[in-house]
Design an enzyme around this catalytic site. Structure first.
Site, PDB file in Angstrom:
ATOM      1  N   ASN A 108      -4.441  -5.560  12.498  1.00 12.42           N
ATOM      2  CA  ASN A 108      -3.545  -6.008  11.435  1.00 12.42           C
ATOM      3  C   ASN A 108      -3.163  -7.465  11.664  1.00 12.42           C
ATOM      4  OD1 ASN A 108      -2.489  -3.723   9.631  1.00 12.42           O
ATOM      5  ND2 ASN A 108      -2.477  -2.784  11.627  1.00 12.42           N
ATOM      6  N   CYS A 146      -8.365   1.139  11.106  1.00  8.73           N
ATOM      7  CA  CYS A 146      -8.456   2.413  10.402  1.00  8.73           C
ATOM      8  C   CYS A 146      -9.460   3.268  11.145  1.00  8.73           C
ATOM      9  CB  CYS A 146      -8.891   2.219   8.949  1.00  8.73           C
ATOM     10  SG  CYS A 146      -9.133   3.802   8.104  1.00  8.73           S
ATOM     11  N   ARG A 156       2.661   2.933  12.904  1.00  3.82           N
ATOM     12  CA  ARG A 156       1.703   3.816  12.209  1.00  3.82           C
ATOM     13  C   ARG A 156       0.284   3.246  12.314  1.00  3.82           C
ATOM     14  NH1 ARG A 156      -2.278   3.665   8.615  1.00  3.82           N
ATOM     15  NH2 ARG A 156      -1.111   2.190   7.340  1.00  3.82           N
ATOM     16  N   ASP A 157       0.025   2.144  11.624  1.00  3.60           N
ATOM     17  CA  ASP A 157      -1.336   1.602  11.560  1.00  3.60           C
ATOM     18  C   ASP A 157      -1.825   1.209  12.955  1.00  3.60           C
ATOM     19  OD1 ASP A 157      -3.717   0.591  10.557  1.00  3.60           O
ATOM     20  OD2 ASP A 157      -2.779  -0.646   9.035  1.00  3.60           O
ATOM     21  N   HIS A 207      -5.485  -7.473   7.135  1.00  4.71           N
ATOM     22  CA  HIS A 207      -5.932  -7.400   8.529  1.00  4.71           C
ATOM     23  C   HIS A 207      -6.517  -8.743   8.955  1.00  4.71           C
ATOM     24  CE1 HIS A 207      -6.098  -2.813   9.349  1.00  4.71           C
ATOM     25  NE2 HIS A 207      -5.204  -3.054   8.413  1.00  4.71           N
ATOM     26  N   HIS A 216      -1.283  -5.747   2.321  1.00  6.86           N
ATOM     27  CA  HIS A 216      -1.522  -5.150   3.639  1.00  6.86           C
ATOM     28  C   HIS A 216      -2.835  -5.728   4.148  1.00  6.86           C
ATOM     29  CE1 HIS A 216      -1.530  -1.680   6.552  1.00  6.86           C
ATOM     30  NE2 HIS A 216      -2.801  -2.031   6.581  1.00  6.86           N
TER      31      HIS A 216
HETATM   32 ZN    ZN Z   1      -4.190  -1.302   7.842  1.00 12.50          ZN
END
Ligand code: ZN
Length: 313
Positions: free
Chosen positions: A252, A243, A16-17, A212, A210
């Site tokens: 990430n 993002c 996803r990210d 980065h 979460h």
């Molecule tokens: Zn992220």
């Protein structure tokens, strides 16, 4: 491997990210092959995509299909990101186990990311939680507080507002709320302070870190969060990610490096590092023009490395 015997949960968010923030579109078959390889390595929670309009993020257009495939892997928690009720309905219909809703602590990022004010976003969390309660009570709902450590658009994000947003999300019906360093601004002192405050505010509903690696502090920040009692970490294979609505935010925390750090420290992740390195192959095959990062995969594990998790016994 018994998932009950792990010390920390590594939640892979690359599909996803990672994939949403790169130009290449990974074909569905390749996504599924990558997820299979991650699962084989022992990864037991994967954020497989997001339910957003395909015209906004064409990389995520096949998320329902990917969810259906991922659900065939026993014991895997299949997650998806949803920005609104419509996305949540689609995710529940596809059969996800867990939804994650991005709730920005930064007013400016909220408007850029989901085109809603923070207050409107809390209302959305409430609608989603209500829908879940009525139609899919087994599905877990997480609110990830985005830009919790600073914002590329507005700069400073007051810590009181971050904690207030997490409290609002829990009051609106989310099961847990974690903190996201969407922009890679965080430092370990700030991580400790905010996760301590989060726990004081919402107790056992404090969720994942979460983080980065945009400024190279990803692992240091994860360790700081661990020392504050955080046991669930989002990371992305090869450090893919960022993002699309936070300009300049990239990278990430690298799953491979994070797993190595914990395993080397005697902290069980349940993940086999050699098999994790193998899972880089289907990732690279699926997005051949992208750069896949990672220090430990480049250097290899140290001679005589003894992982905390034992396999095959
Ligand atoms: Zn992220």
């Amino acid at each position: 491997m018994n998932s009950a015997s792990i010390d920390v949960l590594i939640s892979e968010v690359g599909p996803r990210d990672g994939l949403q923030s790169i130009k290449s579109i990974m074909p569905t078959e390749e996504k599924n092959a990558w997820i299979d390889a991650l699962y084989k390595a022992g990864v037991r929670e994967i954020e497989v995509g997001s339910f957003v309009p395909a015209k906004l993020l064409p990389q995520m257009a096949d998320t329902a299909e990917v969810v259906r495939h991922a659900k065939t892997l026993p014991g895997l928690t299949v997650m998806a990101l949803v920005p609104n009720l419509r996305g949540a309905q689609a995710a529940i219909e596809a059969g996800v186990h867990k939804l994650t809703i991005p709730v920005s602590a930064s007013a400016a990022h909220s408007l850029a990311n989901v085109r809603k004010t923070r207050e409107e976003m809390i209302e959305e969390v409430q609608k989603i939680a209500q829908y879940r309660k009525e139609f899919a009570p087994e599905v877990k709902v997480e609110a990830g507080i985005a830009t919790a450590f600073g914002c590329t658009i507005q700069g400073l994000v007051p810590e009181d507002e971050v904690i207030w947003m997490a409290e609002q999300a829990i009051n609106a019906g989310a099961d847990e709320s974690g903190l996201s360093d969407t922009t890679g601004y965080a430092n370990p002192a700030q991580i400790k302070r905010l996760f301590r405050r989060l726990k004081a505010a919402i107790g056992s509903k404090a969720g994942a870190a979460h983080l980065h690696n945009t400024r190279g502090l990803g692992l240091a920040n994860c360790l700081a969060a661990y020392e504050e009692g955080v046991t669930s970490f989002d990371s992305s294979m090869g450090g893919l990610g960022g993002c699309p609505y936070a300009p300049g935010a990239s990278g990430n925390v690298v799953t491979e490096d994070l797993v190595f750090m914990f395993e080397a420290m005697g902290i069980k992740t349940g993940i086999n590092l050699d098999l994790l390195f193998e899972a880089r192959k289907p990732l690279q095959a699926g997005v051949p023009s992208e750069i896949i990062y990672g220090m430990v995969p480049e250097a290899g594990a140290p001679k005589g490395f003894m992982p905390a998790t034992q396999w095959g016994g």
